[in-house]
Enzyme design. Sequence first.
Site, PDB file in Angstrom:
ATOM      1  N   ALA A  21     -18.439   1.082  36.839  1.00 18.79           N
ATOM      2  CA  ALA A  21     -18.533  -0.241  36.517  1.00 18.79           C
ATOM      3  C   ALA A  21     -19.286  -0.759  37.977  1.00 18.79           C
ATOM      4  O   ALA A  21     -20.073  -1.616  37.938  1.00 18.79           O
ATOM      5  CB  ALA A  21     -17.210  -1.070  36.769  1.00 18.79           C
ATOM      6  N   TYR A  62     -21.695   0.858  39.603  1.00 17.61           N
ATOM      7  CA  TYR A  62     -23.016   1.347  39.168  1.00 17.61           C
ATOM      8  C   TYR A  62     -23.781   0.429  38.322  1.00 17.61           C
ATOM      9  O   TYR A  62     -24.910   0.059  38.467  1.00 17.61           O
ATOM     10  CB  TYR A  62     -23.081   2.794  38.776  1.00 17.61           C
ATOM     11  CG  TYR A  62     -24.302   3.225  38.537  1.00 17.61           C
ATOM     12  CD1 TYR A  62     -25.057   3.158  37.612  1.00 17.61           C
ATOM     13  CD2 TYR A  62     -24.963   4.219  39.495  1.00 17.61           C
ATOM     14  CE1 TYR A  62     -26.416   3.443  37.159  1.00 17.61           C
ATOM     15  CE2 TYR A  62     -26.302   4.516  39.329  1.00 17.61           C
ATOM     16  CZ  TYR A  62     -27.126   4.352  38.040  1.00 17.61           C
ATOM     17  OH  TYR A  62     -28.509   4.566  37.770  1.00 17.61           O
ATOM     18  N   ASP A  63     -23.021  -0.036  37.324  1.00 18.59           N
ATOM     19  CA  ASP A  63     -23.532  -0.846  36.178  1.00 18.59           C
ATOM     20  C   ASP A  63     -23.924  -2.214  36.998  1.00 18.59           C
ATOM     21  O   ASP A  63     -24.783  -2.815  36.268  1.00 18.59           O
ATOM     22  CB  ASP A  63     -22.549  -1.026  35.079  1.00 18.59           C
ATOM     23  CG  ASP A  63     -22.488   0.334  34.369  1.00 18.59           C
ATOM     24  OD1 ASP A  63     -23.579   1.023  34.402  1.00 18.59           O
ATOM     25  OD2 ASP A  63     -21.516   0.485  33.231  1.00 18.59           O
ATOM     26  N   LEU A  96     -29.209   4.095  25.239  1.00 20.13           N
ATOM     27  CA  LEU A  96     -29.323   2.917  24.468  1.00 20.13           C
ATOM     28  C   LEU A  96     -29.263   1.894  25.527  1.00 20.13           C
ATOM     29  O   LEU A  96     -28.772   1.946  26.600  1.00 20.13           O
ATOM     30  CB  LEU A  96     -28.056   2.930  23.510  1.00 20.13           C
ATOM     31  CG  LEU A  96     -28.037   4.022  22.743  1.00 20.13           C
ATOM     32  CD1 LEU A  96     -26.779   3.625  21.791  1.00 20.13           C
ATOM     33  CD2 LEU A  96     -29.137   4.140  21.766  1.00 20.13           C
ATOM     34  N   LYS A 113     -18.133   4.592  21.290  1.00 22.43           N
ATOM     35  CA  LYS A 113     -18.921   5.691  22.546  1.00 22.43           C
ATOM     36  C   LYS A 113     -17.893   6.095  23.449  1.00 22.43           C
ATOM     37  O   LYS A 113     -16.935   5.765  24.015  1.00 22.43           O
ATOM     38  CB  LYS A 113     -19.671   4.577  23.286  1.00 22.43           C
ATOM     39  CG  LYS A 113     -20.468   4.974  24.452  1.00 22.43           C
ATOM     40  CD  LYS A 113     -21.460   4.019  25.182  1.00 22.43           C
ATOM     41  CE  LYS A 113     -21.968   4.197  26.267  1.00 22.43           C
ATOM     42  NZ  LYS A 113     -21.499   4.803  27.414  1.00 22.43           N
ATOM     43  N   ARG A 145     -28.008  17.007  28.189  1.00 27.25           N
ATOM     44  CA  ARG A 145     -28.966  16.063  27.962  1.00 27.25           C
ATOM     45  C   ARG A 145     -29.884  15.995  29.121  1.00 27.25           C
ATOM     46  O   ARG A 145     -31.203  15.861  29.057  1.00 27.25           O
ATOM     47  CB  ARG A 145     -28.172  14.826  27.928  1.00 27.25           C
ATOM     48  CG  ARG A 145     -28.885  13.291  27.917  1.00 27.25           C
ATOM     49  CD  ARG A 145     -28.185  12.462  27.542  1.00 27.25           C
ATOM     50  NE  ARG A 145     -28.814  11.044  27.523  1.00 27.25           N
ATOM     51  CZ  ARG A 145     -28.888  10.244  28.573  1.00 27.25           C
ATOM     52  NH1 ARG A 145     -28.122  10.467  29.739  1.00 27.25           N
ATOM     53  NH2 ARG A 145     -29.622   9.042  28.442  1.00 27.25           N
ATOM     54  N   GLU A 177     -20.874  14.605  22.341  1.00 29.90           N
ATOM     55  CA  GLU A 177     -20.166  14.728  23.542  1.00 29.90           C
ATOM     56  C   GLU A 177     -19.096  15.711  23.551  1.00 29.90           C
ATOM     57  O   GLU A 177     -18.236  16.034  22.853  1.00 29.90           O
ATOM     58  CB  GLU A 177     -19.455  13.287  23.765  1.00 29.90           C
ATOM     59  CG  GLU A 177     -20.349  12.126  23.707  1.00 29.90           C
ATOM     60  CD  GLU A 177     -21.351  11.653  25.150  1.00 29.90           C
ATOM     61  OE1 GLU A 177     -20.580  12.087  26.026  1.00 29.90           O
ATOM     62  OE2 GLU A 177     -22.332  11.321  24.990  1.00 29.90           O
ATOM     63  N   LYS A 193     -25.900   1.037  15.352  1.00 29.86           N
ATOM     64  CA  LYS A 193     -27.090   1.354  15.101  1.00 29.86           C
ATOM     65  C   LYS A 193     -27.444   0.613  13.614  1.00 29.86           C
ATOM     66  O   LYS A 193     -26.752   0.327  12.856  1.00 29.86           O
ATOM     67  CB  LYS A 193     -27.160   2.749  14.944  1.00 29.86           C
ATOM     68  CG  LYS A 193     -26.935   3.603  16.361  1.00 29.86           C
ATOM     69  CD  LYS A 193     -26.798   5.143  15.837  1.00 29.86           C
ATOM     70  CE  LYS A 193     -26.488   5.708  17.134  1.00 29.86           C
ATOM     71  NZ  LYS A 193     -26.591   7.302  16.697  1.00 29.86           N
TER      72      LYS A 193
END
Length: 420
Positions: free
Chosen positions: A31, A33-34, A80, A112, A133, A175, A291
């Site tokens: 949070a 970082y975001d 995304l 997610k 990834r 994941e 999506k």
Amino acid sequence: MMRNRLDEIKKLLNQYSYEYYVLDQPSVSDAVYDSLMAELKKIEVEHPEWITLDSPTQRVGNKLLDGFQKVRHQRRMVSLNDVFDKSEIEAWIKRTDKLMPGRRHEFFTDIKMDGLACALIYIDGVLAQAVTRGDSFVGEDVTNNVRTIRNIPLRLREAPGFEQFLRGRTEIRGEIVMLKRDFAELNEKQKTAGQPEFANPRNLAAGTVRQLDPALVAARPLHFRGYDVLRDDESEVPTNSFAYEALTTLGITCNRQASVFTNLADVMNFVNYWDEKRHDLPFNTDGLVIKINDRALYDSLGMVGKNPRGAVAYKYAAEEATTIVRDIVISIGRTGAATPVAVFDPVVVAGTTVQHASLHNADEIARLDVRRGDTVVVFKAGDIIPQVENVLKDLRPADSQPIDYPAELTRQYPELEFVR
């Protein structure tokens, strides 16, 4: 001044990203970082001439560890674009409708997962390679470690109607996670043994997969949950919902909560339901993936920057956020007790806008070493009361001054006499 802050935030985000992705030892929450990333994006929108190729907004990940062979993804493992409320989902739908006017489409939604993204490559139905990834273009070969994860089939199941997936190359993306119950049990063992406890399931899962000793990986309860299937002939996977059907049939675990909807109202009902129920899930999550269900339509929408136009990640309200302290004022209560209060730029925390938080007393100010102009992490204690958790001192202004509490009392209330 604004340009300096942009440069400081970029430097700090790159450091946080290195700790998170490379060292698997994050020093701040997602949070935090975001929140800083959102501030950086806002500055860059206002000053696009300041955008540089090394900005954290211009790439997905970071450099890789040296302990594993690098592997280039046949198809990029994209990230995304984040959305945070109904209006942003509506705006996304309008943008997609404009690009494909008159085309009816469905929305595929799933939870997610907060884990380590990984691609499993099967050749003629047999697991041949597992690749993380990485930076979205190049990942790490972790095949030997992934083979130890018990719910990953070494050979895909044969089933009528899905024979083509056992011929040629089938890539399954998903994941690697550690379930909350397994994480709690593992930490209990650590505590009993007098060893330090692990920070969170996501970082433990990522760190475990990157261990050089597969025996250690095998000893830890990791799980793989698939969310995508890729074939050289893309028509073999016509929709995202079909991809999940194929995953289950082939023996890959995937989320049973995934659903298909035809309108925004149903999508938001799904969003709101899991906002309430997400803590009951066996794994950690911070949002949903939405999506376009039809894969041909999805692909036809293309990319904008590093994000596909045909999907978004809905993020639930952060329980932490960053903001800048503009003032520290002292409030006098009915009993005469003095309480310092931090006044900061309005910020959304746990779904509501806050702009001040109690600093409790002089000792708390000294412990935090909070100053005017500081960038701080704000959270809601019990999701109700705003609190200052800590100061990001790397973003502290050069001319900041420590708070002299007695002097502040005298300055703000010269007519009063205070006793500690």
